[in-house]
Design a protein around this motif. Structure first.
Motif, PDB file in Angstrom:
ATOM      1  N   THR A 208      -0.076 -60.391 -35.728  1.00 30.56           N
ATOM      2  CA  THR A 208       1.065 -60.139 -34.857  1.00 30.56           C
ATOM      3  C   THR A 208       2.172 -59.477 -35.655  1.00 30.56           C
ATOM      4  N   VAL A 209       2.559 -58.313 -35.195  1.00 32.03           N
ATOM      5  CA  VAL A 209       3.623 -57.595 -35.881  1.00 32.03           C
ATOM      6  C   VAL A 209       4.944 -57.894 -35.188  1.00 32.03           C
ATOM      7  N   ALA A 210       5.807 -58.575 -35.875  1.00 35.54           N
ATOM      8  CA  ALA A 210       7.122 -58.858 -35.321  1.00 35.54           C
ATOM      9  C   ALA A 210       7.916 -57.564 -35.284  1.00 35.54           C
ATOM     10  N   ALA A 211       8.171 -57.090 -34.066  1.00 35.30           N
ATOM     11  CA  ALA A 211       8.695 -55.742 -33.906  1.00 35.30           C
ATOM     12  C   ALA A 211      10.200 -55.665 -34.124  1.00 35.30           C
ATOM     13  N   ALA A 212      10.794 -56.717 -34.612  1.00 35.83           N
ATOM     14  CA  ALA A 212      12.238 -56.753 -34.855  1.00 35.83           C
ATOM     15  C   ALA A 212      12.996 -56.300 -33.616  1.00 35.83           C
ATOM     16  N   GLU A 213      12.606 -56.894 -32.486  1.00 30.11           N
ATOM     17  CA  GLU A 213      13.156 -56.485 -31.197  1.00 30.11           C
ATOM     18  C   GLU A 213      14.642 -56.812 -31.121  1.00 30.11           C
ATOM     19  N   ARG A 214      15.356 -55.917 -30.520  1.00 30.71           N
ATOM     20  CA  ARG A 214      16.790 -56.153 -30.343  1.00 30.71           C
ATOM     21  C   ARG A 214      17.005 -57.193 -29.246  1.00 30.71           C
ATOM     22  N   LEU A 215      17.665 -58.262 -29.601  1.00 28.64           N
ATOM     23  CA  LEU A 215      17.937 -59.299 -28.614  1.00 28.64           C
ATOM     24  C   LEU A 215      19.218 -58.971 -27.859  1.00 28.64           C
ATOM     25  N   ILE A 216      19.243 -59.359 -26.601  1.00 25.26           N
ATOM     26  CA  ILE A 216      20.411 -59.039 -25.774  1.00 25.26           C
ATOM     27  C   ILE A 216      21.058 -60.310 -25.259  1.00 25.26           C
ATOM     28  N   ARG A 217      22.305 -60.217 -24.897  1.00 21.67           N
ATOM     29  CA  ARG A 217      23.024 -61.381 -24.403  1.00 21.67           C
ATOM     30  C   ARG A 217      22.970 -61.461 -22.882  1.00 21.67           C
TER      31      ARG A 217
ATOM     32  N   ILE B  86      13.547 -69.144 -20.834  1.00 18.42           N
ATOM     33  CA  ILE B  86      13.938 -69.821 -22.055  1.00 18.42           C
ATOM     34  C   ILE B  86      14.663 -68.824 -22.937  1.00 18.42           C
ATOM     35  N   ALA B  87      15.784 -69.223 -23.472  1.00 19.51           N
ATOM     36  CA  ALA B  87      16.562 -68.318 -24.314  1.00 19.51           C
ATOM     37  C   ALA B  87      16.706 -68.897 -25.704  1.00 19.51           C
ATOM     38  N   GLU B  88      16.652 -68.045 -26.686  1.00 14.95           N
ATOM     39  CA  GLU B  88      17.067 -68.465 -28.017  1.00 14.95           C
ATOM     40  C   GLU B  88      18.571 -68.642 -27.998  1.00 14.95           C
ATOM     41  N   ARG B  89      19.072 -69.201 -29.088  1.00 14.08           N
ATOM     42  CA  ARG B  89      20.515 -69.348 -29.196  1.00 14.08           C
ATOM     43  C   ARG B  89      20.990 -68.757 -30.509  1.00 14.08           C
ATOM     44  N   SER B  90      22.101 -68.093 -30.472  1.00 15.47           N
ATOM     45  CA  SER B  90      22.739 -67.614 -31.697  1.00 15.47           C
ATOM     46  C   SER B  90      23.357 -68.824 -32.403  1.00 15.47           C
ATOM     47  N   PRO B  91      23.701 -68.676 -33.665  1.00 21.99           N
ATOM     48  CA  PRO B  91      24.310 -69.796 -34.383  1.00 21.99           C
ATOM     49  C   PRO B  91      25.507 -70.382 -33.636  1.00 21.99           C
ATOM     50  N   SER B  92      26.223 -69.539 -32.941  1.00 26.84           N
ATOM     51  CA  SER B  92      27.415 -70.027 -32.223  1.00 26.84           C
ATOM     52  C   SER B  92      27.077 -70.577 -30.844  1.00 26.84           C
ATOM     53  N   GLY B  93      25.803 -70.510 -30.458  1.00 27.65           N
ATOM     54  CA  GLY B  93      25.423 -71.124 -29.201  1.00 27.65           C
ATOM     55  C   GLY B  93      25.240 -70.164 -28.049  1.00 27.65           C
ATOM     56  N   GLN B  94      25.386 -68.878 -28.299  1.00 35.21           N
ATOM     57  CA  GLN B  94      25.211 -67.919 -27.208  1.00 35.21           C
ATOM     58  C   GLN B  94      23.728 -67.661 -26.953  1.00 35.21           C
ATOM     59  N   ARG B  95      23.397 -67.475 -25.687  1.00 34.98           N
ATOM     60  CA  ARG B  95      22.007 -67.228 -25.310  1.00 34.98           C
ATOM     61  C   ARG B  95      21.578 -65.830 -25.735  1.00 34.98           C
TER      62      ARG B  95
ATOM     63  N   ALA C  30      23.638 -66.762 -12.138  1.00 33.24           N
ATOM     64  CA  ALA C  30      22.259 -66.839 -11.680  1.00 33.24           C
ATOM     65  C   ALA C  30      21.309 -66.978 -12.866  1.00 33.24           C
ATOM     66  N   VAL C  31      21.547 -66.207 -13.916  1.00 39.17           N
ATOM     67  CA  VAL C  31      20.662 -66.265 -15.083  1.00 39.17           C
ATOM     68  C   VAL C  31      20.716 -67.646 -15.720  1.00 39.17           C
ATOM     69  N   ARG C  32      21.910 -68.223 -15.811  1.00 39.19           N
ATOM     70  CA  ARG C  32      22.030 -69.580 -16.346  1.00 39.19           C
ATOM     71  C   ARG C  32      21.270 -70.561 -15.461  1.00 39.19           C
ATOM     72  N   TYR C  33      21.390 -70.342 -14.177  1.00 39.19           N
ATOM     73  CA  TYR C  33      20.688 -71.207 -13.222  1.00 39.19           C
ATOM     74  C   TYR C  33      19.175 -71.148 -13.440  1.00 39.19           C
TER      75      TYR C  33
END
Lengths: 125, 125
Positions: B4-13, B38-47, B27-30
């Motif tokens: 699996t090649v991790a494509a270093a995809e740009r994550l969006i908020r 499922i969302a990852e979280r940035s160190p500061s807690g942003q999705r 709606a997205v939060r809902y």
DNA sequence: CTAAAACCTGACGCTAGCGTCAGAGGCAAG
DNA sequence: CTTGCCTCTGACGCTAGCGTCAGGTTTTAG
């Protein structure tokens, strides 16, 4: 000159309307509250309906299923009853028609999408 | 053996997901709360979302419009992701398919009914 | 006559997919 | 540094078509 013959129609009570149309008694009362269905009252206060209330309630159900609100149905009832419409009502009729058509198209798209998934998961045990 | 090649995809908020899919941030939060997304979280807690979250949210909208609940969608998501289904999921897929088809038929009947009314009120000025 | 079934008027509850406000922190630009 | 926009977590509100319970009257069956 038109002579209206009062056919001495047998009036029915709310339970018979509800059973006949396949809805709850509560629903029929609700339709009255929304101005969709006018009932006579017996001396003791019970609602009395003409028999054509049953197909009318079925019609309401069909329109609800099509996404019309009770308010809209009430606004369009005169067209239904009398066949007469003013410009505003004609506009509403067309608008609802378009809404329903659009909804059908959306549903068809969703259905096609689901069918794709089903096809894939079937060939992919 | 698969690499699996991790494509270093740009994550969006979340705002970009919402705008991209044409829904509100709320709606997205809902959807996340309902277990759809499922969302990852940035160190500061942003999705943080992958870009394919956008078509996924569009898919949710399509299914919502087709009358599926978020619960049902969540139950069927595995099929969508992996292409794998168990018997229960296949049953649900068919059931939803039938529901949608029935709804289309109902809408078509309502549409025909409305078209009759329109035709009558047009020839009946 | 009596008991069951049907009816009445409020009035509160429920669901589902968000809208919306409150109060507080995060982040690039000037 | 601060301005301004984006994001965060609760948490209450909203709509529409009824369901449902409460407490009381009416009609019907036996």
């Amino acid at each position: 000159m038109t002579v209206t013959v009062a056919a001495a129609e047998r009036l029915i009570r709310i339970g018979e309307v509800a059973r006949g149309a396949g809805v709850s008694v509560r629903a029929v009362r609700y339709y009255e509250q929304q101005g969709l269905l006018i009932a006579e009252r017996s001396p003791s206060g019970q609602r009395l309906y003409r028999q054509d209330a049953i197909p009318l309630v079925r019609f309401f159900q069909e329109m609800f299923a099509a996404g019309l609100t009770s308010r809209r149905i009430a606004e369009l009832l005169p067209c239904w009853d009398s066949g007469h419409t003013d410009a505003e009502q004609r506009t509403m009729l067309r608008a609802e028609r378009e809404r329903i058509q659009a909804k059908i198209d959306d549903l068809q798209a969703a259905l096609d999408h689901l069918d794709e998934v089903i096809a894939i998961t079937d060939t992919h045990p």
